[in-house]
Design a protein around this motif. Structure first.
Motif, PDB file in Angstrom:
ATOM      1  N   ALA A 151      -4.509  -3.012 -15.099  1.00 22.58           N
ATOM      2  CA  ALA A 151      -5.477  -2.246 -14.308  1.00 22.58           C
ATOM      3  C   ALA A 151      -4.777  -1.473 -13.191  1.00 22.58           C
ATOM      4  N   LEU A 152      -3.817  -2.094 -12.520  1.00 25.83           N
ATOM      5  CA  LEU A 152      -3.101  -1.401 -11.443  1.00 25.83           C
ATOM      6  C   LEU A 152      -2.208  -0.283 -11.991  1.00 25.83           C
ATOM      7  N   SER A 168       7.232  -5.054  -4.392  1.00 30.46           N
ATOM      8  CA  SER A 168       7.243  -5.628  -5.741  1.00 30.46           C
ATOM      9  C   SER A 168       6.029  -5.162  -6.552  1.00 30.46           C
ATOM     10  N   LEU A 169       4.901  -4.977  -5.906  1.00 26.05           N
ATOM     11  CA  LEU A 169       3.713  -4.485  -6.602  1.00 26.05           C
ATOM     12  C   LEU A 169       3.910  -3.022  -7.009  1.00 26.05           C
ATOM     13  N   SER A 170       4.548  -2.265  -6.150  1.00 23.25           N
ATOM     14  CA  SER A 170       4.859  -0.870  -6.464  1.00 23.25           C
ATOM     15  C   SER A 170       5.774  -0.792  -7.681  1.00 23.25           C
ATOM     16  N   GLN A 171       6.809  -1.613  -7.706  1.00 26.33           N
ATOM     17  CA  GLN A 171       7.745  -1.614  -8.836  1.00 26.33           C
ATOM     18  C   GLN A 171       7.074  -2.038 -10.132  1.00 26.33           C
ATOM     19  N   ALA A 172       6.200  -3.018 -10.068  1.00 30.11           N
ATOM     20  CA  ALA A 172       5.565  -3.557 -11.277  1.00 30.11           C
ATOM     21  C   ALA A 172       4.486  -2.639 -11.852  1.00 30.11           C
ATOM     22  N   LEU A 175       2.438   2.017  -8.477  1.00 30.91           N
ATOM     23  CA  LEU A 175       1.691   2.452  -7.292  1.00 30.91           C
ATOM     24  C   LEU A 175       2.671   2.950  -6.238  1.00 30.91           C
ATOM     25  N   PRO A 176       2.369   4.062  -5.568  1.00 30.65           N
ATOM     26  CA  PRO A 176       3.260   4.512  -4.505  1.00 30.65           C
ATOM     27  C   PRO A 176       3.206   3.567  -3.305  1.00 30.65           C
ATOM     28  N   LEU A 177       4.327   3.472  -2.591  1.00 27.90           N
ATOM     29  CA  LEU A 177       4.366   2.671  -1.366  1.00 27.90           C
ATOM     30  C   LEU A 177       3.659   3.420  -0.241  1.00 27.90           C
ATOM     31  N   TYR A 178       2.882   2.680   0.549  1.00 27.04           N
ATOM     32  CA  TYR A 178       2.191   3.260   1.688  1.00 27.04           C
ATOM     33  C   TYR A 178       3.166   3.465   2.835  1.00 27.04           C
TER      34      TYR A 178
END
Length: 184
Positions: A151-152, A168-172, A175-178
């Motif tokens: 979903a992400l 780690s969420l961005s890499q997986a 998603l761009p880093l804020y």
């Protein structure tokens, strides 16, 4: 989380994440997505507006909706409505991806924000690498990993205004880093 957030930031927490937010010095929730509401378990949190997930419609839910006013502090979100938000925002319900019927409540809240055209959404404190929740007083294991990952990834592909503070969420997921804008 970045220390400087824009003045118009809305703090939306999923379930008991308000406990973690408090531990890290963040304010009470402006809105909380809750899947259950046992007053004793929620007594330590200042919960103002609640979006409550319910599994199915009932007479109580129907009567509550008929009697609702704009000033009500709680709104029901039925499971099929939750699924519809995910489908509209992410173009899939992610059934058959993992062991669960749908992505987690966090993804439902993200889908809700996307569909309601929130201009910038920042996901903080979410991990696909760790089990459990920091606020978890029942020591329950985190679920929905495969569903949330897919979903992400869909969110990253479709909605560039959704970002994360978690490398780690961005890499997986892609998603761009804020990064806080200068002057915010």
């Amino acid at each position: 989380m970045p220390e400087d957030l824009p003045a118009d930031t809305v703090h939306a927490y999923v379930k008991f994440a308000g406990r973690s937010a408090r531990q890290h010095g963040f304010p009470d929730a402006d809105v909380t997505l809750a899947t259950s509401f046992d007053k004793a378990r929620w007594s330590d949190l200042n919960v103002s507006l609640v979006l409550r997930v319910r599994n199915k419609s009932s007479w109580k839910v129907l009567l509550t909706r008929l009697a609702s006013k704009q000033s009500d502090q709680e709104c029901d979100l039925l499971s099929h409505e939750r699924d519809d938000y995910v489908l509209e925002a992410m173009k899939s319900r992610f059934r058959g991806v993992g062991e669960h019927l749908r992505p987690s409540s966090a993804l439902s809240m993200i889908a809700f924000a996307i569909v309601h055209e929130i201009p910038e959404i920042v996901i903080a404190g979410m991990s696909l690498d760790q089990t459990g929740h920091e606020y978890n007083d029942l020591n329950m294991e985190r679920k929905h990993g495969p569903e949330d990952r897919d979903a992400l990834r869909a969110v990253a592909a479709l909605h560039p205004h959704v970002k994360t503070t978690e490398p780690s969420l961005s890499q997986a997921t892609g998603l761009p880093l804020y990064r806080a804008a200068a002057g915010d």
